[in-house]
Motif scaffolding. Structure first.
Motif, PDB file in Angstrom:
ATOM      1  N   ASP A   1     -72.266  94.270  10.173  1.00 30.13           N
ATOM      2  CA  ASP A   1     -73.555  94.784  10.647  1.00 30.13           C
ATOM      3  C   ASP A   1     -74.552  93.677  10.989  1.00 30.13           C
ATOM      4  O   ASP A   1     -75.442  93.864  11.804  1.00 30.13           O
ATOM      5  CB  ASP A   1     -74.168  95.739   9.630  1.00 30.13           C
ATOM      6  CG  ASP A   1     -74.209  95.143   8.227  1.00 30.13           C
ATOM      7  OD1 ASP A   1     -73.830  93.959   8.071  1.00 30.13           O
ATOM      8  OD2 ASP A   1     -74.621  95.858   7.308  1.00 30.13           O
TER       9      ASP A   1
ATOM     10  N   TRP B   1     -79.944  94.196   7.968  1.00 32.95           N
ATOM     11  CA  TRP B   1     -80.217  95.126   6.882  1.00 32.95           C
ATOM     12  C   TRP B   1     -81.374  96.031   7.287  1.00 32.95           C
ATOM     13  O   TRP B   1     -82.233  95.662   8.083  1.00 32.95           O
ATOM     14  CB  TRP B   1     -80.503  94.385   5.580  1.00 32.95           C
ATOM     15  CG  TRP B   1     -81.739  93.521   5.573  1.00 32.95           C
ATOM     16  CD1 TRP B   1     -82.972  93.837   5.068  1.00 32.95           C
ATOM     17  CD2 TRP B   1     -81.862  92.178   6.066  1.00 32.95           C
ATOM     18  NE1 TRP B   1     -83.844  92.800   5.220  1.00 32.95           N
ATOM     19  CE2 TRP B   1     -83.195  91.751   5.832  1.00 32.95           C
ATOM     20  CE3 TRP B   1     -80.978  91.287   6.701  1.00 32.95           C
ATOM     21  CZ2 TRP B   1     -83.663  90.496   6.211  1.00 32.95           C
ATOM     22  CZ3 TRP B   1     -81.451  90.037   7.070  1.00 32.95           C
ATOM     23  CH2 TRP B   1     -82.774  89.656   6.828  1.00 32.95           C
ATOM     24  N   ARG B   2     -81.352  97.235   6.755  1.00 28.13           N
ATOM     25  CA  ARG B   2     -82.346  98.240   7.124  1.00 28.13           C
ATOM     26  C   ARG B   2     -83.598  98.109   6.250  1.00 28.13           C
ATOM     27  O   ARG B   2     -83.513  97.643   5.108  1.00 28.13           O
ATOM     28  CB  ARG B   2     -81.751  99.634   6.984  1.00 28.13           C
ATOM     29  CG  ARG B   2     -80.620  99.919   7.968  1.00 28.13           C
ATOM     30  CD  ARG B   2     -79.928 101.214   7.665  1.00 28.13           C
ATOM     31  NE  ARG B   2     -79.224 101.145   6.380  1.00 28.13           N
ATOM     32  CZ  ARG B   2     -78.597 102.176   5.829  1.00 28.13           C
ATOM     33  NH1 ARG B   2     -78.592 103.350   6.443  1.00 28.13           N
ATOM     34  NH2 ARG B   2     -77.987 102.046   4.676  1.00 28.13           N
TER      35      ARG B   2
ATOM     36  N   ASP C   1     -80.779  98.596  16.220  1.00 29.24           N
ATOM     37  CA  ASP C   1     -79.333  98.488  16.045  1.00 29.24           C
ATOM     38  C   ASP C   1     -78.603  99.353  17.070  1.00 29.24           C
ATOM     39  O   ASP C   1     -79.205  99.885  18.013  1.00 29.24           O
ATOM     40  CB  ASP C   1     -78.938  98.846  14.612  1.00 29.24           C
ATOM     41  CG  ASP C   1     -79.043 100.336  14.320  1.00 29.24           C
ATOM     42  OD1 ASP C   1     -79.474 101.096  15.201  1.00 29.24           O
ATOM     43  OD2 ASP C   1     -78.686 100.738  13.191  1.00 29.24           O
TER      44      ASP C   1
ATOM     45  N   HIS D   1     -77.559 102.230  17.007  1.00 30.01           N
ATOM     46  CA  HIS D   1     -77.993 103.624  17.035  1.00 30.01           C
ATOM     47  C   HIS D   1     -79.468 103.756  17.411  1.00 30.01           C
ATOM     48  O   HIS D   1     -80.014 104.863  17.398  1.00 30.01           O
ATOM     49  CB  HIS D   1     -77.753 104.285  15.679  1.00 30.01           C
ATOM     50  CG  HIS D   1     -76.309 104.371  15.297  1.00 30.01           C
ATOM     51  ND1 HIS D   1     -75.369 105.007  16.077  1.00 30.01           N
ATOM     52  CD2 HIS D   1     -75.639 103.888  14.213  1.00 30.01           C
ATOM     53  CE1 HIS D   1     -74.180 104.927  15.495  1.00 30.01           C
ATOM     54  NE2 HIS D   1     -74.318 104.252  14.374  1.00 30.01           N
TER      55      HIS D   1
ATOM     56  N   ASP E   1     -81.916 102.386  15.654  1.00 27.21           N
ATOM     57  CA  ASP E   1     -82.728 102.335  14.441  1.00 27.21           C
ATOM     58  C   ASP E   1     -83.249 100.919  14.211  1.00 27.21           C
ATOM     59  O   ASP E   1     -82.585  99.929  14.577  1.00 27.21           O
ATOM     60  CB  ASP E   1     -81.904 102.783  13.228  1.00 27.21           C
ATOM     61  CG  ASP E   1     -81.440 104.223  13.351  1.00 27.21           C
ATOM     62  OD1 ASP E   1     -82.220 105.046  13.879  1.00 27.21           O
ATOM     63  OD2 ASP E   1     -80.303 104.522  12.923  1.00 27.21           O
TER      64      ASP E   1
ATOM     65  N   VAL F   1     -83.893  97.525  12.383  1.00 29.10           N
ATOM     66  CA  VAL F   1     -83.230  96.710  11.366  1.00 29.10           C
ATOM     67  C   VAL F   1     -83.830  95.310  11.383  1.00 29.10           C
ATOM     68  O   VAL F   1     -84.496  94.913  12.345  1.00 29.10           O
ATOM     69  CB  VAL F   1     -81.704  96.619  11.609  1.00 29.10           C
ATOM     70  CG1 VAL F   1     -81.029  97.957  11.417  1.00 29.10           C
ATOM     71  CG2 VAL F   1     -81.407  96.055  12.990  1.00 29.10           C
TER      72      VAL F   1
ATOM     73  N   SER G   1     -68.111  99.614  11.793  1.00 27.84           N
ATOM     74  CA  SER G   1     -69.164  99.469  10.784  1.00 27.84           C
ATOM     75  C   SER G   1     -70.167 100.626  10.833  1.00 27.84           C
ATOM     76  O   SER G   1     -70.839 100.914   9.850  1.00 27.84           O
ATOM     77  CB  SER G   1     -69.898  98.142  10.973  1.00 27.84           C
ATOM     78  OG  SER G   1     -68.998  97.053  10.943  1.00 27.84           O
ATOM     79  N   ASP G   2     -70.285 101.262  11.994  1.00 28.12           N
ATOM     80  CA  ASP G   2     -71.154 102.412  12.214  1.00 28.12           C
ATOM     81  C   ASP G   2     -72.635 102.087  12.028  1.00 28.12           C
ATOM     82  O   ASP G   2     -73.450 102.986  11.816  1.00 28.12           O
ATOM     83  CB  ASP G   2     -70.758 103.583  11.299  1.00 28.12           C
ATOM     84  CG  ASP G   2     -71.317 104.912  11.797  1.00 28.12           C
ATOM     85  OD1 ASP G   2     -71.472 105.061  13.019  1.00 28.12           O
ATOM     86  OD2 ASP G   2     -71.615 105.785  10.965  1.00 28.12           O
ATOM     87  N   ARG G   3     -72.977 100.825  12.073  1.00 26.40           N
ATOM     88  CA  ARG G   3     -74.377 100.413  12.022  1.00 26.40           C
ATOM     89  C   ARG G   3     -74.439  98.935  12.368  1.00 26.40           C
ATOM     90  O   ARG G   3     -73.413  98.276  12.494  1.00 26.40           O
ATOM     91  CB  ARG G   3     -74.987 100.668  10.641  1.00 26.40           C
ATOM     92  CG  ARG G   3     -74.381  99.837   9.529  1.00 26.40           C
ATOM     93  CD  ARG G   3     -75.030 100.103   8.179  1.00 26.40           C
ATOM     94  NE  ARG G   3     -74.925 101.494   7.781  1.00 26.40           N
ATOM     95  CZ  ARG G   3     -75.199 101.942   6.567  1.00 26.40           C
ATOM     96  NH1 ARG G   3     -75.617 101.108   5.640  1.00 26.40           N
ATOM     97  NH2 ARG G   3     -75.068 103.208   6.269  1.00 26.40           N
ATOM     98  N   GLY G   4     -75.650  98.409  12.484  1.00 23.21           N
ATOM     99  CA  GLY G   4     -75.802  96.985  12.726  1.00 23.21           C
ATOM    100  C   GLY G   4     -76.057  96.642  14.174  1.00 23.21           C
ATOM    101  O   GLY G   4     -76.269  97.512  15.024  1.00 23.21           O
TER     102      GLY G   4
ATOM    103  N   LYS H   1     -65.751 105.410  14.572  1.00 23.28           N
ATOM    104  CA  LYS H   1     -65.804 105.643  13.137  1.00 23.28           C
ATOM    105  C   LYS H   1     -64.443 105.301  12.535  1.00 23.28           C
ATOM    106  O   LYS H   1     -63.396 105.602  13.122  1.00 23.28           O
ATOM    107  CB  LYS H   1     -66.161 107.098  12.846  1.00 23.28           C
ATOM    108  CG  LYS H   1     -67.601 107.467  13.203  1.00 23.28           C
ATOM    109  CD  LYS H   1     -67.907 108.891  12.779  1.00 23.28           C
ATOM    110  CE  LYS H   1     -69.359 109.244  13.096  1.00 23.28           C
ATOM    111  NZ  LYS H   1     -70.315 108.404  12.335  1.00 23.28           N
TER     112      LYS H   1
END
Length: 226
Positions: free
Chosen positions: A98, A101-102, A127, A129, A131, A133, A161-164, A173
């Motif tokens: 990722d 960090w959020r 990131d 998505h 969002d 970060v 990783s589904d994020r980052g 996924k």
């Protein structure tokens, strides 16, 4: 620290360890599974000194900026001379890549050191998505480096990783990717033998190409070839 794994050391019997020659010997000597040592190439050729100590069994890989990147480079072995699919995998699934960090999350997976999470916050980004970060300059650089490595050499890697911030061409996924894996043992064995044959041939080619480059240096000195 070794104390975190000491009571589980017997469980490492079937686990492969990838380590640098200067890793903590308490870990490398105690590890019960297969051990693979690697060292990064650098401008002062320190890898040649380590090779004298560890022999031809030590893998020499391009520098990858951090440990996570080094894991994929160790497995794929791409550089300007060619590649060696050392692991023999059809595809590489990346988890935990990722590089950020959020705001409401932790700095590490299982800990949130303060004030480190604050003074390492060098950039605020969106990131994969959309969002918000936080990331540091070194994590930002590592993410861009790995993206270039994967896309330049067309490595069959998927970011699960589904994020980052690692916006790779292939995102998925982990659950969905695992559902599609063929676990037929005869097929797996056939693929393993095929990869071994290809890797041996590729390794021989790479060694011959490297010798050819060395012979050019001997013949023509430091002349730059277009």
């Amino acid at each position: 620290l070794f104390k975190h794994i000491e009571k589980y050391i017997r469980d490492t019997a079937g686990v492969k360890l990838m380590a640098t020659p200067y890793a903590n010997p308490v870990w490398t000597k105690s590890w019960m599974g297969d051990r693979y040592f690697f060292v990064n190439e650098d401008s002062i050729h320190s890898e040649l000194h380590f090779k004298k100590i560890f022999g031809d069994g030590m893998r020499i890989i391009p520098a990858g900026s951090n440990v996570s990147n080094a894991m994929l480079i160790f497995m794929t072995g791409c550089n300007q001379y060619g590649f060696q699919n050392f692991a023999g995998y059809d595809e590489y699934l990346l988890v935990g890549y990722d590089y950020s960090w959020r705001p409401e999350g932790t700095y590490y997976a299982f800990s949130d050191p303060k004030p480190k999470r604050y003074y390492m916050n060098h950039r605020t980004l969106m990131d994969i998505h959309g969002d918000v970060v936080y990331t540091s300059e070194n994590l930002w650089f590592s993410a861009k480096w790995l993206y270039s490595y994967i896309t330049t050499f067309n490595i069959p890697a998927t970011n699960c990783s589904d994020r980052g911030i690692l916006a790779m061409p292939a995102l998925a996924k982990l659950e969905d990717k695992l559902k599609n894996i063929n676990v037929n043992k005869s097929y797996i064995e056939m693929r393993r033998l095929q990869y071994e044959q290809i890797n041996y041939s590729q390794l021989a080619f790479n060694k011959s190409a490297a010798l050819l480059e060395k012979s050019k240096e001997v013949l023509y000195g430091n002349r730059v070839w277009e």
